[in-house]
Enzyme design. Structure first.
Site, PDB file in Angstrom:
ATOM      1  N   ASP A   7       0.580  -1.391   0.070  1.00  0.00           N
ATOM      2  CA  ASP A   7       0.498   0.055  -0.108  1.00  0.00           C
ATOM      3  C   ASP A   7       0.932   1.213   0.069  1.00  0.00           C
ATOM      4  O   ASP A   7       2.397   1.017   0.199  1.00  0.00           O
ATOM      5  CB  ASP A   7      -0.729   0.389   0.936  1.00  0.00           C
ATOM      6  CG  ASP A   7      -1.792  -0.892   1.784  1.00  0.00           C
ATOM      7  OD1 ASP A   7      -2.125  -1.724   0.559  1.00  0.00           O
ATOM      8  OD2 ASP A   7      -2.746  -1.338   2.692  1.00  0.00           O
TER       9      ASP A   7
HETATM   10  N1  URA Z   1      -1.251  -6.179   3.630  1.00  0.00           N
HETATM   11  C1  URA Z   1      -1.904  -4.452   3.884  1.00  0.00           C
HETATM   12  O1  URA Z   1      -3.176  -4.310   4.455  1.00  0.00           O
HETATM   13  N2  URA Z   1      -1.596  -4.065   2.939  1.00  0.00           N
HETATM   14  C2  URA Z   1       0.278  -4.106   2.470  1.00  0.00           C
HETATM   15  O2  URA Z   1       0.700  -2.715   2.036  1.00  0.00           O
HETATM   16  C3  URA Z   1       0.468  -4.546   2.708  1.00  0.00           C
HETATM   17  C4  URA Z   1      -0.124  -6.025   3.436  1.00  0.00           C
END
Ligand code: URA
Length: 244
Positions: A103
């Site tokens: 993310d």
């Molecule tokens: N889980 C999440 O919520 N975000 C990420 O970037 C990776 C795993």
């Protein structure tokens, strides 16, 4: 080499999408439209075209690990004008793809390669590679909440996958506020999987950082830095590659 593998390795799209392009008559081999799935080409001699462009295999495969900082998006372009991981990793004449995603607000280990076929395949859940994240939350966490995370958090009637969860440390910030750092290990990589897990138990994540993908570790790489995988890490990756 099969035509769909040739196209996906060259970064056109996933093998499945390349099959669709073939069926739709969008691929030419030696100036002739080829619509048959399973077509074999001689990658050294045949000329493959898509969208009026000649498609070529990368000359050398390159595998890189990046310590992605917060505030970078895992995509080639962003409609909102945000910074992307390709603002950090620039290698002349090499078209790189990220293997999976993190993310915008997540930091840590991200693998990149110019091997499009491999980038698409290793993120598939059937690979079942365990990824470890460090999760820092505000306050303490109860045993009962850990049990929910481990068993699979249920959100709107849907159960998220089970996870391995351990408390690593209780920290105090400069304002004497308590924080808890946990290790969370998952295999799937669903969209916002870890953020949803913690939302499900009403905990706010302050920091989310991926520290390993299988046996490949983030190690001491500084935020925003990247380097080629070592020969040992390449051996590990090749092992994953060859299990499918
Ligand atoms: N889980 C999440 O919520 N975000 C990420 O970037 C990776 C795993």
């Amino acid at each position: 080499m099969r035509l769909n593998k040739f196209l996906s390795t060259s970064g056109v799209a996933s093998r499945r999408k390349c099959d669709e392009l073939i069926i739709q008559g969008k691929i030419k081999v030696n100036n002739l439209v080829v619509k048959e799935l399973g077509t074999i080409i001689d990658e050294k001699k045949d000329i493959v075209e898509f969208d009026g462009k000649i498609i070529k295999l990368p000359l050398d495969f390159l595998y890189i690990k990046l310590n992605k900082p917060k505030g970078y998006i895992c995509s080639a372009k962003d409609t909102k004008g945000r910074k992307t991981i390709f603002d950090l990793v620039k290698i002349p004449n090499v078209r790189l793809f990220n293997i999976g995603r993190l993310d915008y607000d997540t930091e840590g280990l991200l693998l990149l390669t110019n091997d499009g076929d491999f980038a698409q395949s290793i993120i598939h859940p059937s690979f079942e590679i365990e990824k470890e994240y460090y999760v820092t939350i505000q306050g303490h966490i109860k045993e009962s909440e850990l049990a929910v995370l481990r068993a699979g958090v249920v959100i709107n009637g849907n159960k998220l996958p089970k996870a391995k969860v351990e408390v690593l440390k209780i920290l105090k910030d400069s304002n004497q506020q308590i924080k808890t750092r946990l290790s969370v290990k998952i295999k799937e990589g669903l969209n916002h999987q870890i953020r949803k897990m913690f939302q499900g138990i009403g905990k706010e994540i302050i920091l989310l950082k991926r520290v390993s993908i299988g046996q490949i570790k983030l190690g001491g790489l500084s935020r925003g830095d990247y380097k080629k995988l070592s020969s040992k890490e390449m051996e590990i990756l090749t092992k994953y590659k060859n299990t499918k």
